[in-house]
Design an enzyme around this catalytic site. Structure first.
Site: not given
Ligand code: F6P
Length: 555
Positions: A210, A216, A388, A516, A357, A271-272
């Site tokens: 965005k 990254e 399990h 960050k 978030e 973004g999400r």
């Protein structure tokens, strides 16, 4: 908004919680034959059975009243109406416009955003068509023919990764001739391992960000470009193998991607919440544009339901209120999402970002400390795997963990009746959590198995299940793009309703900034490009930096 915790309804809910000390779901089911029917809701083929929750009619009435008092309806209308409800960023919140299948305009600052939305969808459709039919060709180095694309690698992180990665896995039966890969982590192994089996001649990279400033993503994109150019030996190859999805055209250009190969979106898409925008390009390339539009249509179904259904019969509202009930009145810090559908394996991870978030906030919309516990911890794994691993704690541990069980009535592939086995587990777990097993039942069972009195006495406390552990059951016919769209939008709106109830801003994420910032300062110290000023770090961090910087230098 005035403080909800001071309202008589909040107080009445506290009293209602006390009443539950003497109630057990097992008894309530026995007393009310219509309980399942009373506490179920259907939207087309999507069923929400919420009858195995710690509620009775008066609990629900109070919760719905609370939602009215919190102004959930007016905030919902403000969101759909394009008001700038993301106060700290001064932005509208309109992921719903991206899947608006009606001809209703959606206004931001008086301008209709729908023509822009349709224009990008049209460009995506044209591009997807070309790539999937092989008309879009990769670069042809001297003496070699240009080849069609077979593999798409999405480079992005957070909202620019989790939604598309989750959806591509979920919609595998709709996948065509293009394989989709996702690289998010700055850990170089992620890119290296992904590229290992790929051929640059037939690989297309989508750089999805965005902001187009995410460290990254930019590092992985640069490394991918080097990989491509090592093969092509010509910078012209970038235009055939790189496209970008972003709101930042200038930064895309600076990176070297032709703006003609950029698909845009807008600052009013969080973004999400962005998989419905061009961030969904890898999904569209993987399943085709028609299926992608079906995904949008599914979300639109849920939007229409959320806008129109009365609060007491509104799926996202009910899920939100039940979550609040446990979070604020039962001290439940978490909830588990348990899809009995292997292809929804990434759904819990996707929901972690969506929920944590959004609602992991400690101040109200106007900046005052919140007075109640807000966003829960979300975790989950597909069933039956989770059974399990961590279900022990959910059944007999000391913590209350409400669970959402999710499954399809029909599988895309039934193998020797395995789907029925899956479903039997999907049904048994909520039943076990609700009923539990009493001491008397355990005693009878052990006696029938031939155990003596002393053995029974020793084993009995370990074999008792308290029950009364709440679950929701979500059931749909089959995991189609439309169903997935509905499911995602259901949780999006649930999270929104909870943010309205807690009066927090679900659409900013300042909490990701500090780490960050510090990483930026640490990097040159690690690589030896700079030395930390004395006292810049605590002793622990300083010693760790020294150790790792020595390791980096000697490796
Ligand atoms: O660091 C968190 C975050 O800002 C998320 O909110 C976002 O989804 C992710 O990073 C990626 O951001 P972008 O799409 O701008 O690269």
């Amino acid at each position: 908004m005035s403080d909800l915790t001071l309202s008589p309804t909040w107080h009445a809910l506290k009293e209602e919680r006390k009443a539950w000390k003497a109630l057990h779901l097992r008894t309530l089911f026995a007393r009310d034959r219509k309980r399942a029917e009373r506490f179920s809701l259907q939207l087309d083929d999507l069923l929400l059975d919420y009858s195995k929750n710690l509620i009775r009619p008066q609990t629900l009435k109070l919760l719905v009243k609370l939602a009215r008092e919190a102004g959930v309806e007016s905030l919902r209308d403000a969101m759909f109406g394009g008001e700038k409800i993301n106060l700290t960023e001064g932005r509208a919140v309109l992921h719903t416009a991206l899947r608006n299948r009606s001809d209703r305009p959606v206004l931001v600052d008086g301008a209709d955003v729908m023509p822009g939305v349709r224009e990008v969808l049209g460009r995506m459709g044209a591009f997807v068509g070309k790539v999937r039919t092989g008309k879009w060709k990769g670069f042809a180095p001297r003496g070699q023919g240009a080849k069609a694309i077979t593999d798409v690698v999405n480079i992005g992180i957070g909202g620019s990764d989790l939604g598309p990665a989750m959806a591509c896995l979920a919609l595998r039966p709709y996948g065509g001739n293009i394989r989709a890969h996702f690289v998010s982590n700055v850990d170089p192994s992620h890119l290296v391992d992904t590229l290992e089996d790929l051929n640059p001649a037939t690989t297309l990279f989508i750089v999805a960000s965005k902001t187009f400033t995410t460290q990254e993503t930019l590092l992985n994109a640069q490394a991918a470009r080097t990989w491509l150019l090592d093969w092509a030996g010509d910078a012209k190859a970038v235009a055939r193998h790189f496209v970008a999805v972003s709101t930042n055209e200038a930064a895309v250009g600076e990176f070297g991607i032709d703006p003609a190969n950029m698909f845009g979106f807008w600052d009013w898409v969080g973004g999400r919440y962005s998989l419905w925008s061009a961030i969904g390009l890898p999904i569209a390339l993987y399943v085709g544009m028609d299926a992608f539009e079906e995904l949008l249509a599914g979300a639109f179904d849920m939007d229409e339901h959320f806008r129109a259904a009365p609060l007491e019969a509104n799926m996202p509202v009910l899920l939100a209120l039940l979550g609040l009930w446990y979070n604020n009145f039962w001290d439940a810090d978490s909830y588990a999402v348990l899809p009995y559908e292997q292809r929804l394996a990434r759904f819990p991870a996707y929901l972690q970002q969506l929920d944590m978030e959004s609602n992991g906030k400690g101040v109200t919309r106007d900046g005052r400390p919140v007075k109640v516990s807000t966003g829960p911890i979300v975790f989950g794994e597909p069933g039956t795997n989770g059974q399990h691993a961590f279900y022990q704690l959910i059944h007999q541990g000391t913590k209350l963990i409400p669970c959402d069980f999710i499954a399809a009535a029909e599988s895309h592939n039934d193998l020797n009746g395995q789907h029925a086995v899956l479903l039997s587990n999907f049904l048994a777990q909520p039943e076990a959590l609700m009923r539990g097993k009493t001491a008397a039942e355990v005693e009878t069972e052990l006696a029938m198995a031939g155990l003596g009195k002393r053995e029974i006495k020793a084993l009995l406390p370990h074999k008792v299940f308290p029950g009364n552990r709440p679950t929701n059951t979500l059931l749909y016919r089959r995991l189609t793009p439309r169903t997935l769209g509905r499911l995602i939008a259901l949780y999006e709106h649930k999270v929104f309703v909870q943010s309205a109830l807690w009066n927090v801003n679900a659409y900013d994420q300042w909490g990701v900034e500090l780490g960050k910032q510090l990483a930026k300062a640490i990097l040159p110290e690690l690589t030896g490009a700079a030395t930390a000023r004395p006292g810049a770090h605590d002793a622990s961090t300083a010693a760790l930096i020294a150790t790792l910087s020595a390791a980096l230098r000697s490796s």
